[in-house]
Write an enzyme that holds these catalytic residues in place. Structure first.
Site, PDB file in Angstrom:
ATOM      1  N   CYS A 114      -3.768   2.622   0.790  1.00 32.45           N
ATOM      2  CA  CYS A 114      -3.256   2.067   2.060  1.00 32.45           C
ATOM      3  C   CYS A 114      -4.149   0.867   2.367  1.00 32.45           C
ATOM      4  O   CYS A 114      -5.074   0.953   3.161  1.00 32.45           O
ATOM      5  CB  CYS A 114      -3.365   3.096   3.173  1.00 32.45           C
ATOM      6  SG  CYS A 114      -2.667   4.699   2.728  1.00 32.45           S
ATOM      7  N   ALA A 115      -3.895  -0.247   1.710  1.00 29.38           N
ATOM      8  CA  ALA A 115      -4.953  -1.251   1.562  1.00 29.38           C
ATOM      9  C   ALA A 115      -4.926  -2.416   2.544  1.00 29.38           C
ATOM     10  O   ALA A 115      -5.953  -3.043   2.761  1.00 29.38           O
ATOM     11  CB  ALA A 115      -4.938  -1.798   0.140  1.00 29.38           C
ATOM     12  N   ALA A 116      -3.755  -2.754   3.126  1.00 22.92           N
ATOM     13  CA  ALA A 116      -3.716  -3.959   3.980  1.00 22.92           C
ATOM     14  C   ALA A 116      -4.490  -3.730   5.273  1.00 22.92           C
ATOM     15  O   ALA A 116      -4.463  -2.626   5.795  1.00 22.92           O
ATOM     16  CB  ALA A 116      -2.266  -4.314   4.307  1.00 22.92           C
ATOM     17  N   PRO A 117      -5.187  -4.737   5.768  1.00 23.31           N
ATOM     18  CA  PRO A 117      -5.257  -6.117   5.281  1.00 23.31           C
ATOM     19  C   PRO A 117      -6.229  -6.356   4.130  1.00 23.31           C
ATOM     20  O   PRO A 117      -6.298  -7.468   3.626  1.00 23.31           O
ATOM     21  CB  PRO A 117      -5.703  -6.892   6.524  1.00 23.31           C
ATOM     22  CG  PRO A 117      -6.491  -5.904   7.323  1.00 23.31           C
ATOM     23  CD  PRO A 117      -5.853  -4.566   7.074  1.00 23.31           C
ATOM     24  N   GLY A 118      -7.011  -5.359   3.733  1.00 25.61           N
ATOM     25  CA  GLY A 118      -7.822  -5.572   2.535  1.00 25.61           C
ATOM     26  C   GLY A 118      -9.318  -5.396   2.716  1.00 25.61           C
ATOM     27  O   GLY A 118     -10.079  -5.645   1.785  1.00 25.61           O
ATOM     28  N   GLY A 119      -9.742  -4.956   3.887  1.00 18.44           N
ATOM     29  CA  GLY A 119     -11.184  -4.776   4.118  1.00 18.44           C
ATOM     30  C   GLY A 119     -11.799  -3.806   3.124  1.00 18.44           C
ATOM     31  O   GLY A 119     -12.816  -4.117   2.478  1.00 18.44           O
ATOM     32  N   ASP A 182      -7.249   5.343   3.048  1.00 14.96           N
ATOM     33  CA  ASP A 182      -7.657   4.959   4.403  1.00 14.96           C
ATOM     34  C   ASP A 182      -6.368   5.027   5.214  1.00 14.96           C
ATOM     35  O   ASP A 182      -5.672   4.028   5.390  1.00 14.96           O
ATOM     36  CB  ASP A 182      -8.229   3.532   4.369  1.00 14.96           C
ATOM     37  CG  ASP A 182      -8.785   3.093   5.709  1.00 14.96           C
ATOM     38  OD1 ASP A 182      -9.333   3.935   6.437  1.00 14.96           O
ATOM     39  OD2 ASP A 182      -8.673   1.893   6.029  1.00 14.96           O
ATOM     40  N   CYS A 235      -9.392   6.105  11.313  1.00 20.13           N
ATOM     41  CA  CYS A 235     -10.121   5.618  12.488  1.00 20.13           C
ATOM     42  C   CYS A 235      -9.625   6.400  13.692  1.00 20.13           C
ATOM     43  O   CYS A 235      -9.387   5.837  14.757  1.00 20.13           O
ATOM     44  CB  CYS A 235      -9.988   4.111  12.646  1.00 20.13           C
ATOM     45  SG  CYS A 235      -8.303   3.532  12.651  1.00 20.13           S
TER      46      CYS A 235
HETATM   47  N1  SAM Z   1      -7.609  -0.018   4.360  1.00 14.93           N
HETATM   48  C1  SAM Z   1      -7.243  -1.117   5.220  1.00 14.93           C
HETATM   49  C2  SAM Z   1      -8.448  -2.003   5.430  1.00 14.93           C
HETATM   50  O1  SAM Z   1      -9.586  -1.505   5.373  1.00 14.93           O
HETATM   51  O2  SAM Z   1      -8.283  -3.210   5.628  1.00 14.93           O
HETATM   52  C3  SAM Z   1      -6.650  -0.613   6.525  1.00 14.93           C
HETATM   53  C4  SAM Z   1      -5.516   0.340   6.305  1.00 14.93           C
HETATM   54  S1  SAM Z   1      -4.700   0.867   7.736  1.00 14.93           S
HETATM   55  C5  SAM Z   1      -5.786   2.002   8.414  1.00 14.93           C
HETATM   56  C6  SAM Z   1      -3.436   1.887   7.051  1.00 14.93           C
HETATM   57  C7  SAM Z   1      -2.405   1.174   6.196  1.00 14.93           C
HETATM   58  O3  SAM Z   1      -1.451   2.163   5.772  1.00 14.93           O
HETATM   59  C8  SAM Z   1      -1.615   0.119   6.931  1.00 14.93           C
HETATM   60  O4  SAM Z   1      -1.687  -1.092   6.236  1.00 14.93           O
HETATM   61  C9  SAM Z   1      -0.188   0.628   6.936  1.00 14.93           C
HETATM   62  O5  SAM Z   1       0.770  -0.377   6.772  1.00 14.93           O
HETATM   63  C10 SAM Z   1      -0.172   1.576   5.760  1.00 14.93           C
HETATM   64  N2  SAM Z   1       0.870   2.619   5.880  1.00 14.93           N
HETATM   65  C11 SAM Z   1       1.684   2.891   6.931  1.00 14.93           C
HETATM   66  N3  SAM Z   1       2.526   3.882   6.631  1.00 14.93           N
HETATM   67  C12 SAM Z   1       2.244   4.256   5.380  1.00 14.93           C
HETATM   68  C13 SAM Z   1       2.805   5.236   4.504  1.00 14.93           C
HETATM   69  N4  SAM Z   1       3.786   6.031   4.888  1.00 14.93           N
HETATM   70  N5  SAM Z   1       2.283   5.325   3.273  1.00 14.93           N
HETATM   71  C14 SAM Z   1       1.265   4.535   2.875  1.00 14.93           C
HETATM   72  N6  SAM Z   1       0.706   3.605   3.664  1.00 14.93           N
HETATM   73  C15 SAM Z   1       1.188   3.457   4.895  1.00 14.93           C
END
Ligand code: SAM
Length: 461
Positions: A114-119, A182, A235
């Site tokens: 679950c990588a966006a935005p990429g941190g 994440d 978080c």
């Molecule tokens: N790891 C990222 C960072 O450190 O920049 C932040 C990730 S954020 C907490 C969670 C991510 O999971 C979001 O980008 C979101 O779009 C994605 N997401 C939402 N629903 C999801 C799903 N059903 N399966 C996988 N990823 C999902």
């Protein structure tokens, strides 16, 4: 910010480390913590990046720093050069978690699901052995584009950005040695930074998030090698998204919890799940210098299987075309060159080996570093190459003033004296921002339109 939801604070009563009064107080305080992590392959000296600010290290990282105040990152050319990533300090603890659970001295295959935005992806890339392969995945298409841009800024040639649903990874059984999840969550840990999240918070959403976290984990876990490491983080402060997920992982998948060593001066709180006594780590903003965060590590049971045999090879660039690309690259024999739709792609050799399989099973948005478009006589260099860490050091370049750099990053017209004709790297404080082509009577600004600075205003650095 709006008052914290009473249902949240009530639900946290009795949890390890929860101190209601100071928790409420810190959310009412105007104090904000700002932190960044350096891309150490581009810059190692924090004082060269923020000479006007006081900085101090984030204790659980090698390259993370707190800043004494928040500069306008948008108007800092070094931000656009990918010299650093703006990242919340608690979540940088992933680096310590990786160090304690994973052998970073050998190449591995890692997935940031679950990588966006990429941190986290940029952090993982920096923490692992450089011959590792990192798949940074984001399910939401628009967010996958943002992820790709941030990976471009970071500049590493061993990362693949994919845009897949977690269940698609079942096509790669036992493939990854490390999986970071994440997870999307109810977001209470970010209340201090994002007051809107307070309005949106509800108990029902916590339950929905918990169910979604289980679905994501269940879908993706088959892609983790037996013996491989899962690092799960949120978080959120809610037990349903943290401790209960630990129990669920132990119960349903026999995942073995791996405890971490903490230093007392970090003020991170250890917490145990109710059933299996699995240990996880809570970050409260009234105790750590950072936002709310939770992290836990698990080893998948079983013995590692042999990696899948890769039949097809990747189509490496024909020699004549490779000769057009080589002068643009650092002299690094371990890099591989690939042709894709008339473009030349640079990949680390271990990633190049994996590409045919990844390409077959996943939707790849970006792999390695795009060197540029191939024409019969030359390479038209790509922005990805300018920001990469594999670019040659001796290419024609122009050092810009702050004003010129901002004009360049806004994709405005530039007047540059004494510039050599042809492709030039536009640089700021010695770091590449992108390309311009100097013609006899004008300068063509090749900064990508979609990445340009749109915000009006002046730097307050
Ligand atoms: N790891 C990222 C960072 O450190 O920049 C932040 C990730 S954020 C907490 C969670 C991510 O999971 C979001 O980008 C979101 O779009 C994605 N997401 C939402 N629903 C999801 C799903 N059903 N399966 C996988 N990823 C999902």
């Amino acid at each position: 910010m709006s008052a914290l939801p009473r249902a949240l604070t009530d639900s946290l009563q009795g949890l390890p480390g929860f101190r209601e009064e100071s928790f409420i107080q810190v959310h009412q305080s105007p104090e904000r913590v700002t932190s960044i992590r350096l891309q150490t392959q581009k810059i190692t000296d924090i004082s060269a990046v923020f000479p006007q600010l006081e900085t101090s290290p984030v204790p659980w990282t090698r390259s993370g720093y707190y800043l004494s105040s928040r500069p306008s990152f948008t108007f800092d050319p070094l931000f656009h050069a990918g010299a650093y990533y703006v990242q919340e300090a608690s979540s940088m603890f992933l680096e310590e978690a990786i160090r304690q659970t994973t052998d970073t001295g050998v190449p591995i295959k890692a997935l940031d699901l679950c990588a966006a935005p990429g941190g986290k992806s940029t952090l993982i890339q920096g923490a692992l052995h450089p011959d590792s392969v990192l798949v940074a995945n984001e399910v939401i298409k628009t967010r996958a584009a943002l992820l790709a841009d941030n990976i471009t800024r970071w500049g590493a040639a061993n990362v693949v950005v994919t845009n897949n649903d977690p269940r698609d990874f079942q096509r790669l059984p036992g493939y990854f040695d490390l999986m970071v999840v994440d997870a999307p969550c109810s977001g209470s840990g970010l209340f201090r930074r994002d007051p809107e999240a307070v309005e949106e918070w509800s108990r029902d959403n916590v339950i929905l998030c918990s169910q979604r976290q289980q679905r994501i984990l269940a879908d993706a876990l088959p892609a983790l090698q037996p013996g491989g490491m899962l690092i799960y983080s949120t978080c959120s402060y809610s037990v349903e998204e943290d401790e209960q997920i630990m129990d669920w992982l132990a119960e349903n998948f026999g995942m073995e919890n791996i405890p971490l060593q903490l230093r007392p001066e970090w003020h991170i709180v250890e917490t145990a799940s109710a059933q299996h006594k699995a240990l996880g780590y809570r970050f409260y903003p009234d105790q750590v210098k950072g936002e709310g965060f939770f992290i836990a590590c698990f080893r998948k049971p079983g013995t590692p299987a042999a990696p899948p045999k890769i039949k097809a090879g990747f189509s490496s660039l024909p020699r004549k075309e490779a000769e057009l690309v080589q002068p643009w690259l650092q002299d690094a024999p371990e890099m591989a060159l690939m042709a894709h739709n008339g473009e030349a792609i640079v990949l680390t050799a271990p990633l190049a080996k994996e590409i045919p399989l990844l390409q077959k099973q996943l939707y790849i948005r970006k792999a390695g570093v795009k060197a540029g478009q191939l024409t019969p006589r030359e390479l038209v260099p790509d922005h990805q190459l300018a920001l990469s860490t594999c670019i040659a050091g001796n290419l024609p370049s122009l050092e810009l003033s702050l004003d010129q750099a901002l004009r360049y990053l806004r994709k405005e017209e530039l007047v540059l004296e004494n510039a050599a004709k042809g492709w030039n790297l536009m640089r700021f404080k010695g770091r590449n921002l992108g390309w311009a082509k100097i013609l006899p009577n004008r300068v063509n600004n090749y900064y990508p339109k979609e990445m340009r600075i749109l915000k009006a205003g002046l730097p307050d650095l």
